[in-house]
Design an enzyme around this catalytic site. Structure first.
Site, PDB file in Angstrom:
ATOM      1  N   ARG A 167       9.887   6.103  32.788  1.00  0.00           N
ATOM      2  CA  ARG A 167      10.470   7.444  32.807  1.00  0.00           C
ATOM      3  C   ARG A 167       9.646   8.258  33.798  1.00  0.00           C
ATOM      4  NH1 ARG A 167      13.643   9.925  28.738  1.00  0.00           N
ATOM      5  NH2 ARG A 167      13.532  12.187  28.636  1.00  0.00           N
ATOM      6  N   HIS A 196      20.112   8.609  34.827  1.00  0.00           N
ATOM      7  CA  HIS A 196      19.704   8.301  33.454  1.00  0.00           C
ATOM      8  C   HIS A 196      20.663   7.237  32.911  1.00  0.00           C
ATOM      9  CE1 HIS A 196      17.725   8.589  29.763  1.00  0.00           C
ATOM     10  NE2 HIS A 196      17.937   9.836  29.422  1.00  0.00           N
ATOM     11  N   GLN A 201      21.046   6.432  29.015  1.00  0.00           N
ATOM     12  CA  GLN A 201      21.773   7.466  28.286  1.00  0.00           C
ATOM     13  C   GLN A 201      23.269   7.257  28.406  1.00  0.00           C
ATOM     14  OE1 GLN A 201      20.677  10.403  26.379  1.00  0.00           O
ATOM     15  NE2 GLN A 201      22.849  10.155  25.867  1.00  0.00           N
ATOM     16  N   ASP A 224      24.409  19.547  29.118  1.00  0.00           N
ATOM     17  CA  ASP A 224      22.976  19.281  29.107  1.00  0.00           C
ATOM     18  C   ASP A 224      22.273  20.613  29.346  1.00  0.00           C
ATOM     19  OD1 ASP A 224      20.524  18.009  29.110  1.00  0.00           O
ATOM     20  OD2 ASP A 224      20.784  17.012  31.043  1.00  0.00           O
ATOM     21  N   CYS A 245      23.134  15.169  25.416  1.00  0.00           N
ATOM     22  CA  CYS A 245      22.081  14.144  25.448  1.00  0.00           C
ATOM     23  C   CYS A 245      20.795  14.595  24.769  1.00  0.00           C
ATOM     24  CB  CYS A 245      21.818  13.695  26.884  1.00  0.00           C
ATOM     25  SG  CYS A 245      21.473  15.041  28.034  1.00  0.00           S
ATOM     26  N   ARG A 251      21.694   5.388  21.372  1.00  0.00           N
ATOM     27  CA  ARG A 251      20.662   5.072  22.353  1.00  0.00           C
ATOM     28  C   ARG A 251      19.937   3.788  21.925  1.00  0.00           C
ATOM     29  NH1 ARG A 251      18.361   8.743  25.659  1.00  0.00           N
ATOM     30  NH2 ARG A 251      17.458   6.841  26.546  1.00  0.00           N
TER      31      ARG A 251
END
Length: 307
Positions: free
Chosen positions: A102, A129, A132, A224, A264, A292
């Site tokens: 990450r 991402h 996700q 988001d 998310c 996830r």
């Protein structure tokens, strides 16, 4: 899914439509307990950014596969003191079986992939991402039984999540609508790639400044935070720019009556989404968060050659 054995997943387009479908099927089997796997592999987590869902879901996913997890916190490893990525990558390649990273820079992922033979997984970067979005696609498929032909509307900043939604949705034959203020659109090269993918898979791409145009008739509504990690100093200045891009009960009326709401997380209630909507009957945010774990368990099993 042996075709993914040893593969890196740095972008959602590293996967084909067939491979994504296979991952969704495998995730469903794992979620239902229809498939039990047992591995003796080691997953490394190298996270330069804070994380709740990604860190915990990867950890639990690996434990459920029977493997082990090592948290490589940059603040207590030499990479945090400036050791070259090429050196770190070659050393970790000798210790680990798979590495999830990450990071702020997509280029760092690519450097790790160039110097390590083990699978490298993008656990979030400034550009994409992908993990996700695999979970998002699983959630939408669970709700509607299909992905092809559905319309996904994303409202807000044209960020890394928006990029992967564009590309992943286009790969699966979905219509992807993005509503962002001028100056905050998704990356133009990614939009063009998404349009090409959509044309060959039966969907379409819409980029607009008007949230209602994006949401009209949509089956899944997505948002988001307006300022991503690393942009906290811009959060206050962005509030007036994004005020009309909030998911609330008024704009939900423009969507399909059976539309679902996705986020998310973490969510800033009262900004990009209201309390009433995220906690409402159309919200699938908590299913999305759970998925996830299932999606990443399927991905880990696949790149490690367990299935």
């Amino acid at each position: 899914m042996n075709v993914l054995n040893g593969r890196d997943v740095l972008k959602i387009t590293d996967l084909s439509q067939k491979e994504i479908k296979g991952l969704l099927e495998l995730a469903t089997q794992l979620k239902k307990g229809e498939l039990l796997l047992n591995c003796k592999k080691v997953l490394g987590l190298l996270f330069y950014k804070a994380s709740t869902r990604t860190r915990v879901s990867f950890t639990v996913a690996m434990y459920r596969l029977g493997g082990q997890v090592i948290d490589l916190n940059p603040s207590v490893t030499q990479v945090g003191r400036g050791e070259p990525i090429s050196d770190t990558a070659r050393v970790l390649d000798r210790y680990l079986d798979v590495l999830a990273i990450r990071t702020f820079k997509q280029e760092d992922l690519e450097t790790f992939a160039n110097y390590a033979d083990i699978p490298i997984i993008n656990a979030l970067s400034d550009l994409e991402h992908p993990c996700q979005i695999i979970a998002d696609l699983l959630t939408i498929q669970e709700c509607f039984g299909t992905l092809s032909g559905l319309t996904l509307a994303y409202v807000g900043d044209g960020n890394n999540v928006a990029h992967s939604l564009l590309l992943g949705g286009a790969l699966m034959g979905m219509n992807v609508h993005i509503a962002s203020p001028e100056g905050y659109y998704p990356d133009s090269a990614i939009v063009e790639t998404a349009k090409t993918l959509a044309a060959s898979h039966g969907g379409n791409i819409l980029i607009t400044e008007n949230p209602r145009n994006a949401i009209a008739g949509a089956h899944a509504l997505y948002t988001d935070v307006w300022a991503s990690m690393g942009q906290e100093d811009l959060a206050e200045s962005r509030l007036p720019v994004f005020q009309s891009y909030q998911l609330n009960t008024d704009v939900l009326k423009e969507a399909d009556p059976e539309a679902i709401v996705l986020h998310c997380l973490p969510a800033h209630r009262g900004e990009e989404i209201t309390e009433e909507v995220i906690e409402g009957k159309q919200s699938r945010v908590w299913d999305q968060a759970e998925n996830r774990m299932h999606a990443q368990q399927a991905l880990l099993a696949s790149v490690l050659g367990l299935v």
